[in-house]
Design a protein around this motif. Sequence first.
Motif, PDB file in Angstrom:
ATOM      1  N   MET A 119      -6.072 -22.304  44.255  1.00 36.98           N
ATOM      2  CA  MET A 119      -5.070 -22.759  43.738  1.00 36.98           C
ATOM      3  C   MET A 119      -3.876 -21.834  44.419  1.00 36.98           C
ATOM      4  N   SER A 120      -2.845 -22.718  45.155  1.00 36.50           N
ATOM      5  CA  SER A 120      -1.888 -21.831  45.888  1.00 36.50           C
ATOM      6  C   SER A 120      -0.980 -21.342  44.941  1.00 36.50           C
ATOM      7  N   SER A 174       1.371 -23.506  43.195  1.00 32.77           N
ATOM      8  CA  SER A 174       0.851 -24.852  42.405  1.00 32.77           C
ATOM      9  C   SER A 174       0.836 -24.073  40.968  1.00 32.77           C
ATOM     10  N   MET A 224      -0.295 -26.556  38.241  1.00 29.15           N
ATOM     11  CA  MET A 224      -1.311 -27.139  37.686  1.00 29.15           C
ATOM     12  C   MET A 224      -2.561 -27.676  38.763  1.00 29.15           C
ATOM     13  N   GLU A 225      -3.821 -27.459  38.269  1.00 28.71           N
ATOM     14  CA  GLU A 225      -4.922 -28.000  39.261  1.00 28.71           C
ATOM     15  C   GLU A 225      -5.950 -28.581  38.514  1.00 28.71           C
ATOM     16  N   ARG A 272      -9.764 -29.626  38.846  1.00 27.47           N
ATOM     17  CA  ARG A 272     -11.040 -29.389  39.777  1.00 27.47           C
ATOM     18  C   ARG A 272     -12.134 -29.945  39.503  1.00 27.47           C
ATOM     19  N   SER A 297      -9.483 -34.392  40.984  1.00 26.58           N
ATOM     20  CA  SER A 297      -9.060 -33.265  41.628  1.00 26.58           C
ATOM     21  C   SER A 297      -7.564 -33.342  42.506  1.00 26.58           C
ATOM     22  N   SER A 342      -3.859 -30.889  42.890  1.00 26.59           N
ATOM     23  CA  SER A 342      -2.752 -29.926  42.150  1.00 26.59           C
ATOM     24  C   SER A 342      -1.545 -30.249  42.402  1.00 26.59           C
ATOM     25  N   ALA A 402       2.718 -29.092  42.475  1.00 29.26           N
ATOM     26  CA  ALA A 402       3.505 -27.771  43.078  1.00 29.26           C
ATOM     27  C   ALA A 402       4.485 -27.444  41.891  1.00 29.26           C
ATOM     28  N   VAL A 408      -9.484 -27.607  34.389  1.00 26.90           N
ATOM     29  CA  VAL A 408      -8.094 -27.677  34.590  1.00 26.90           C
ATOM     30  C   VAL A 408      -7.460 -26.537  34.472  1.00 26.90           C
ATOM     31  N   SER A 425      -2.601 -19.937  36.577  1.00 27.82           N
ATOM     32  CA  SER A 425      -3.972 -19.657  37.115  1.00 27.82           C
ATOM     33  C   SER A 425      -5.039 -19.497  35.958  1.00 27.82           C
ATOM     34  N   ASP A 479      -7.402 -21.292  32.962  1.00 19.93           N
ATOM     35  CA  ASP A 479      -8.515 -22.430  32.657  1.00 19.93           C
ATOM     36  C   ASP A 479      -8.051 -22.887  31.281  1.00 19.93           C
TER      37      ASP A 479
END
Lengths: 288, 278
Positions: free
Chosen positions: A1-2, A5, A7-8, A10, A29, A31, A33, A66, A70, A72
């Motif tokens: 995750m940058s 970002s 929300m991501e 996976r 998948s 993400s 920004a 999700v 950073s 979960d």
Amino acid sequence: MSDASVMEFRQASYAYPGMPGTYAVHEVSFSIARGEFVAVVGSNGAGKTTLSKLMNGLIKPDSGAVLVGSEDTATMSASSLARRVGMLFQNPDRQICQQSVVGEIAFTLSIRGDSPSSIDGRAREIAREYDLDPDADPFTLPRSQRQRLALASTVAGNPSILILDEPTNGLDGRSCRRIMERIRALHAAGTTVVAITHDMELAFDNAQRILAMSAGSLVADGSPESVFRNAAVLDEASLHAPQIVDLSERMAATGGAGSLLAHASSVADMMEAMRMAGLSNQGERNAR
Amino acid sequence: MIAIDEVGFTYAGSPRPALSKVSLDIPTGDFLGVVGPSESGKTTLACTIDGVVPHCIDGDFYGSVKVDDMDTFEVGLTDISRVVGTVFQDIDAQMVSTVVEDEILFGLENFGFSPDEIERRLDDALAMLHIADLRMRDIASLSGGQKQRVALAAVLALRPRVLVLDEPTGALDPSASRRVFDILRDLNKQGITIVVIEQDIGLLAAFARHLAVMNEGRLVLQGTTRDVLCNADVLESIGVSLPRVVDLSLAMRSGGFGSNQLCVSVDEAEELLKEVIA
């Protein structure tokens, strides 16, 4: 995750209880920004609303993960998630739970932890910002005002990510424009916006990025131009391009002078392209 | 078929009328779209056709509504419902059963048809809406589009001559919305008069023969779909957005491009643009 970002997803999958193996969302998948405006499109049953519930932690993925920031969502409490991810439901009547406009907004402020002495004044201020009578009974208001109230009380929590499930559904043209003005202002002020919508014009006009869903899977992730001008994606996700985009694609396919209109995406673009191409108008032709 | 004459209605306790002096003739076999901003009286107007106003809702009613020469004020709801079928805006509020088959049987049994007739109509309705495979499904497990078709099937099984629909595509995606309107067009071709309230004016532009435009309880425009859509200024002023292709053809008209044709669909706009670049 940058770093940028917020929300991501996976490889996130989810099947509703009682329907094992039938995934509403399957191995998705992507993400998002900070500060993006993303539209999620797709046909009924494509998994859009399930995706939104995974975003705000109403449900947790069966597999994959999700992340919000950073963290979960599987390990986050509902209250912690709600402070960061605001959700406007499709039907405001399933969201509004207080007997007055001011009470509805105050409810969010109290959950956020505002000091009790400031809540009423701030709630009244927000109500007026949204052109709502603070003392009105929400359930006697027109649909468009109930929708504005639902948005006002969601935004009162100051979430950094705003999920909107069909924000203009059931609204007339003027009410749509008013609510979208509010949403654009929130986006301009830095809120990350994810709008789930059947309105392709709304998605095309407002979003910077489109996520297209079909049968629980993500079938396209790109700019509005790239998604709505991709016939294979439109077909796979059962989407219709916005009218002017559709028209410009059809004109491009005719070749010749039609290709001059190939990139038009608005009425103004179309008119400009015709003028720039020096297409003589019918009145002038008749005069000749 | 439907004659609405100087109709007004004020809901009990409301300070202002929901309908004021509305007069509208809807001929047999028409496909009428009703548009207007929120709270403009569209749903109340629909309720005067199926008799819910004034029979089920308290208020001050004046004027007259005749359906097939029946004055809806004079006759009971049962008589009206043999002619007029209604699909409500909130499909979940309309459903009375938990299983698709039972939902369709409910009206048929209440109308007292024979068992053979009930079976025939049930099969026909399921086939017409392409939902035979959903016959024994739990309604709660259906998608919005599937529920919409079940609600339509339950109404159509009663074989109404007039079908009134209040925003039937509200919860549907564009493809499902178009399929509902395709079904309405087929029913209209079979002679059923269609009155549909719809926010998506693009769909009405493509399917409706006539439009009625409401604002603040009054009928402000009525006529053929094309004639009504030519009144862009009036429609915009009351908050009704035009389809983009209508905007384009009006802009082309004022800019002198092409003929003066008003395009109500992408197909028509494509033809107009081909003329211009030819």
